[in-house]
Design a protein around this motif. Structure first.
Motif, PDB file in Angstrom:
ATOM      1  N   ASN A  42     -41.646 -42.008 -58.772  1.00 24.86           N
ATOM      2  CA  ASN A  42     -41.279 -41.470 -60.082  1.00 24.86           C
ATOM      3  C   ASN A  42     -41.866 -40.079 -60.298  1.00 24.86           C
ATOM      4  OD1 ASN A  42     -39.877 -43.786 -60.680  1.00 24.86           O
ATOM      5  ND2 ASN A  42     -41.489 -44.688 -61.922  1.00 24.86           N
ATOM      6  N   ASP A  43     -43.102 -39.888 -59.842  1.00 29.39           N
ATOM      7  CA  ASP A  43     -43.743 -38.583 -59.985  1.00 29.39           C
ATOM      8  C   ASP A  43     -42.972 -37.522 -59.207  1.00 29.39           C
ATOM      9  OD1 ASP A  43     -46.031 -36.833 -60.741  1.00 29.39           O
ATOM     10  OD2 ASP A  43     -46.414 -36.832 -58.589  1.00 29.39           O
ATOM     11  N   TYR A  44     -42.547 -37.883 -58.000  1.00 28.97           N
ATOM     12  CA  TYR A  44     -41.773 -36.957 -57.184  1.00 28.97           C
ATOM     13  C   TYR A  44     -40.454 -36.597 -57.873  1.00 28.97           C
ATOM     14  CZ  TYR A  44     -38.317 -35.608 -53.705  1.00 28.97           C
ATOM     15  OH  TYR A  44     -37.311 -34.971 -53.060  1.00 28.97           O
ATOM     16  N   LEU A  45     -39.746 -37.612 -58.360  1.00 35.26           N
ATOM     17  CA  LEU A  45     -38.464 -37.366 -59.010  1.00 35.26           C
ATOM     18  C   LEU A  45     -38.623 -36.501 -60.255  1.00 35.26           C
ATOM     19  CD1 LEU A  45     -36.882 -40.940 -58.748  1.00 35.26           C
ATOM     20  CD2 LEU A  45     -36.260 -38.933 -57.414  1.00 35.26           C
ATOM     21  N   ASN A  46     -39.616 -36.816 -61.070  1.00 37.31           N
ATOM     22  CA  ASN A  46     -39.827 -36.063 -62.308  1.00 37.31           C
ATOM     23  C   ASN A  46     -40.181 -34.609 -62.035  1.00 37.31           C
ATOM     24  OD1 ASN A  46     -39.323 -38.328 -63.894  1.00 37.31           O
ATOM     25  ND2 ASN A  46     -41.469 -38.944 -63.956  1.00 37.31           N
ATOM     26  N   LEU A 312     -59.953 -46.769 -60.966  1.00 32.95           N
ATOM     27  CA  LEU A 312     -60.759 -46.321 -59.828  1.00 32.95           C
ATOM     28  C   LEU A 312     -59.935 -45.448 -58.882  1.00 32.95           C
ATOM     29  CD1 LEU A 312     -62.703 -49.634 -59.027  1.00 32.95           C
ATOM     30  CD2 LEU A 312     -63.614 -47.566 -60.105  1.00 32.95           C
ATOM     31  N   ILE A 313     -58.673 -45.843 -58.651  1.00 26.34           N
ATOM     32  CA  ILE A 313     -57.801 -45.058 -57.776  1.00 26.34           C
ATOM     33  C   ILE A 313     -57.559 -43.678 -58.368  1.00 26.34           C
ATOM     34  CG2 ILE A 313     -55.443 -44.858 -56.867  1.00 26.34           C
ATOM     35  CD1 ILE A 313     -55.428 -47.886 -56.536  1.00 26.34           C
ATOM     36  N   MET A 314     -57.262 -43.641 -59.674  1.00 25.65           N
ATOM     37  CA  MET A 314     -56.985 -42.368 -60.331  1.00 25.65           C
ATOM     38  C   MET A 314     -58.217 -41.462 -60.359  1.00 25.65           C
ATOM     39  SD  MET A 314     -53.765 -42.522 -61.210  1.00 25.65           S
ATOM     40  CE  MET A 314     -53.491 -41.378 -62.546  1.00 25.65           C
ATOM     41  N   LYS A 315     -59.381 -42.087 -60.432  1.00 21.73           N
ATOM     42  CA  LYS A 315     -60.622 -41.301 -60.435  1.00 21.73           C
ATOM     43  C   LYS A 315     -60.930 -40.766 -59.045  1.00 21.73           C
ATOM     44  CE  LYS A 315     -65.502 -41.495 -61.768  1.00 21.73           C
ATOM     45  NZ  LYS A 315     -66.590 -42.346 -62.339  1.00 21.73           N
ATOM     46  N   GLN A 316     -60.730 -41.604 -58.030  1.00 24.69           N
ATOM     47  CA  GLN A 316     -61.034 -41.217 -56.658  1.00 24.69           C
ATOM     48  C   GLN A 316     -59.949 -40.315 -56.076  1.00 24.69           C
ATOM     49  OE1 GLN A 316     -63.924 -42.111 -55.344  1.00 24.69           O
ATOM     50  NE2 GLN A 316     -63.614 -41.099 -53.371  1.00 24.69           N
ATOM     51  N   PHE A 317     -58.698 -40.600 -56.437  1.00 22.05           N
ATOM     52  CA  PHE A 317     -57.561 -39.813 -55.931  1.00 22.05           C
ATOM     53  C   PHE A 317     -56.715 -39.350 -57.115  1.00 22.05           C
ATOM     54  CE2 PHE A 317     -58.624 -43.169 -52.870  1.00 22.05           C
ATOM     55  CZ  PHE A 317     -58.944 -42.411 -51.748  1.00 22.05           C
ATOM     56  N   PRO A 318     -57.142 -38.296 -57.804  1.00 24.26           N
ATOM     57  CA  PRO A 318     -56.476 -37.866 -59.040  1.00 24.26           C
ATOM     58  C   PRO A 318     -55.005 -37.504 -58.862  1.00 24.26           C
ATOM     59  CG  PRO A 318     -58.572 -36.717 -58.719  1.00 24.26           C
ATOM     60  CD  PRO A 318     -58.286 -37.439 -57.454  1.00 24.26           C
ATOM     61  N   LEU A 319     -54.611 -37.132 -57.649  1.00 25.21           N
ATOM     62  CA  LEU A 319     -53.234 -36.711 -57.425  1.00 25.21           C
ATOM     63  C   LEU A 319     -52.299 -37.881 -57.144  1.00 25.21           C
ATOM     64  CD1 LEU A 319     -53.869 -33.559 -55.186  1.00 25.21           C
ATOM     65  CD2 LEU A 319     -53.755 -33.724 -57.673  1.00 25.21           C
ATOM     66  N   LEU A 320     -52.869 -39.071 -56.977  1.00 29.99           N
ATOM     67  CA  LEU A 320     -52.059 -40.258 -56.688  1.00 29.99           C
ATOM     68  C   LEU A 320     -51.651 -40.927 -57.996  1.00 29.99           C
ATOM     69  CD1 LEU A 320     -50.971 -42.022 -54.364  1.00 29.99           C
ATOM     70  CD2 LEU A 320     -53.067 -43.361 -54.520  1.00 29.99           C
ATOM     71  N   GLN A 321     -50.363 -41.181 -58.139  1.00 28.40           N
ATOM     72  CA  GLN A 321     -49.843 -41.793 -59.357  1.00 28.40           C
ATOM     73  C   GLN A 321     -49.647 -43.291 -59.161  1.00 28.40           C
ATOM     74  OE1 GLN A 321     -49.447 -39.858 -62.213  1.00 28.40           O
ATOM     75  NE2 GLN A 321     -50.445 -38.365 -60.871  1.00 28.40           N
ATOM     76  N   VAL A 322     -50.106 -44.079 -60.141  1.00 31.22           N
ATOM     77  CA  VAL A 322     -49.936 -45.535 -60.098  1.00 31.22           C
ATOM     78  C   VAL A 322     -49.211 -45.954 -61.369  1.00 31.22           C
ATOM     79  CG1 VAL A 322     -51.053 -47.772 -59.851  1.00 31.22           C
ATOM     80  CG2 VAL A 322     -52.109 -45.739 -58.828  1.00 31.22           C
TER      81      VAL A 322
END
Length: 363
Positions: A42-46, A312-322
């Motif tokens: 979704n992040d890629y499409l947007n 935790l994922i967003m904190k460790q990998f801010p560029l990764l969207q969940v």
């Protein structure tokens, strides 16, 4: 009945806790892995749509995933595209993979003509030689500010000249000529972003482009479905179905085993209930309601754990969207509970058929 169900759960706290955690694990698997897949897509499409182009021209058979794009278009093609009636803006772009992301080599003059061009919020938009512009998320994640040095494309050192607003295509922008040189593809690009005149008939312009450039792929870049269809991601649907199936199977098997074992432990209790006149429906109701309570607790715990993991994922990998919005959470809750209830059907049926005389004499 409710007091009986609650006492049954409290009398076996360890088994109940393990069942709750197992259901929760299935929900976590569904939400986290599915959320990363959906969120990234979704992040890629947007971000692609946010450029504001109407079409993307590539070689036939190319993918809409920029990281897998090849430098197989001549930059001179841009002039020919501009001659097509109704075309307003054409910007050649070279896409290159960079660690877990993508770098765009752009011509700032044409790229910034698009509504979603680089909007500088810190520093300048200068892109010459070994200069780079990054978006705010990337800058924050890597603690970058204008004037700082940053290594990209192997061991090449670039100077950060500006930080742009997030949400435009990719997070790193280099001068087109520089990236072409580093890529060993002078005069070559991966794609052409095309913007039509305001109010123009896009279907007509697409037909004109397809007629003028046979052998090229011309996709609509203002439509998520069109972009998704051109990604050529075989197995994506099957992957999602597999994740759902595994998470549901985990909940199903745990509840099936837990409830089936419980029946043997409660054989005398079931015999007493049936001898007192309890109907088959009453027995089935006890088993199913107990299973539903355990599954609901498991699903809620799973959602809570998933939110913690997401943080935790967003904190460790801010560029990764969940992606874990209300829709995803509701799906996780419903599937977790449904799988557990399905797993309780056979044990409930087994208990309902139990002969009360044999049950009372069971040791």
């Amino acid at each position: 009945m409710e007091n009986l169900i609650a006492s049954n759960i409290r009398s076996r706290p360890t088994r109940a806790a393990i069942s709750v955690l197992a259901v929760a694990l299935g929900v976590v698997l569904l939400l986290v892995i599915g959320g990363i897949t959906t969120g990234t897509l979704n992040d890629y499409l947007n971000r692609t749509i946010s450029i504001g182009s109407d079409f993307i021209l590539q070689k036939e058979g190319a993918t809409a995933l920029f990281a897998f794009s090849s430098a197989n278009l001549n930059t001179k093609l841009a002039e020919k595209i501009r001659q097509v009636p109704g075309v307003q803006i054409v910007s050649p772009v070279l896409a290159k993979a960079e660690k877990l992301g993508v770098v765009f080599g752009i011509d700032p003059a044409s790229f910034n003509e698009f509504p979603g061009g680089l909007k500088i919020i810190d520093g300048s938009g200068s892109l010459r030689g070994f200069e780079v512009v990054v978006d705010k998320y990337y800058a924050d994640a890597n603690r970058l500010k204008p004037g700082m040095a940053h290594t990209l494309q192997g061991d090449h050192e670039f100077t950060v000249t500006g930080v742009c607003r997030p949400g435009t295509a990719v997070r790193i922008f280099l001068p087109l000529e520089t990236l072409q040189e580093l890529n060993g593809s002078p005069g070559k690009v991966s794609m052409m972003f095309i913007k039509a005149d305001s109010g123009a008939d896009l279907d007509r312009i697409q037909s004109l482009l397809e007629e003028a450039f046979p052998g090229y792929s011309i996709m609509r870049s203002d439509d998520p479905k069109s972009l998704l269809a051109n990604m050529h991601l075989p197995g994506l649907k099957e992957f999602r179905i597999t994740i759902v199936a595994i998470s549901m199977l985990l909940s199903f098997m745990v509840i099936l085993l837990a409830m089936y074992t419980t029946i043997f432990e409660r054989t005398r209790e079931i015999g007493i209930l049936k001898s007192l006149g309890a109907s088959r429906g009453f027995i089935v109701g006890i088993i199913m309601k107990e299973s539903a309570i355990i599954c609901c607790l498991g699903a809620v715990v799973g959602i809570g754990i998933s939110e913690i993991i997401r943080g935790l994922i967003m904190k460790q990998f801010p560029l990764l969207q969940v992606a874990m919005g209300p829709r995803e959470l509701t799906i996780g809750l419903v599937l977790g509970v449904l799988a557990g209830i399905l797993g309780a059907i056979y044990p409930a049926y087994k208990a309902a058929k139990m002969d009360p005389v044999r049950a009372l004499s069971y040791e």
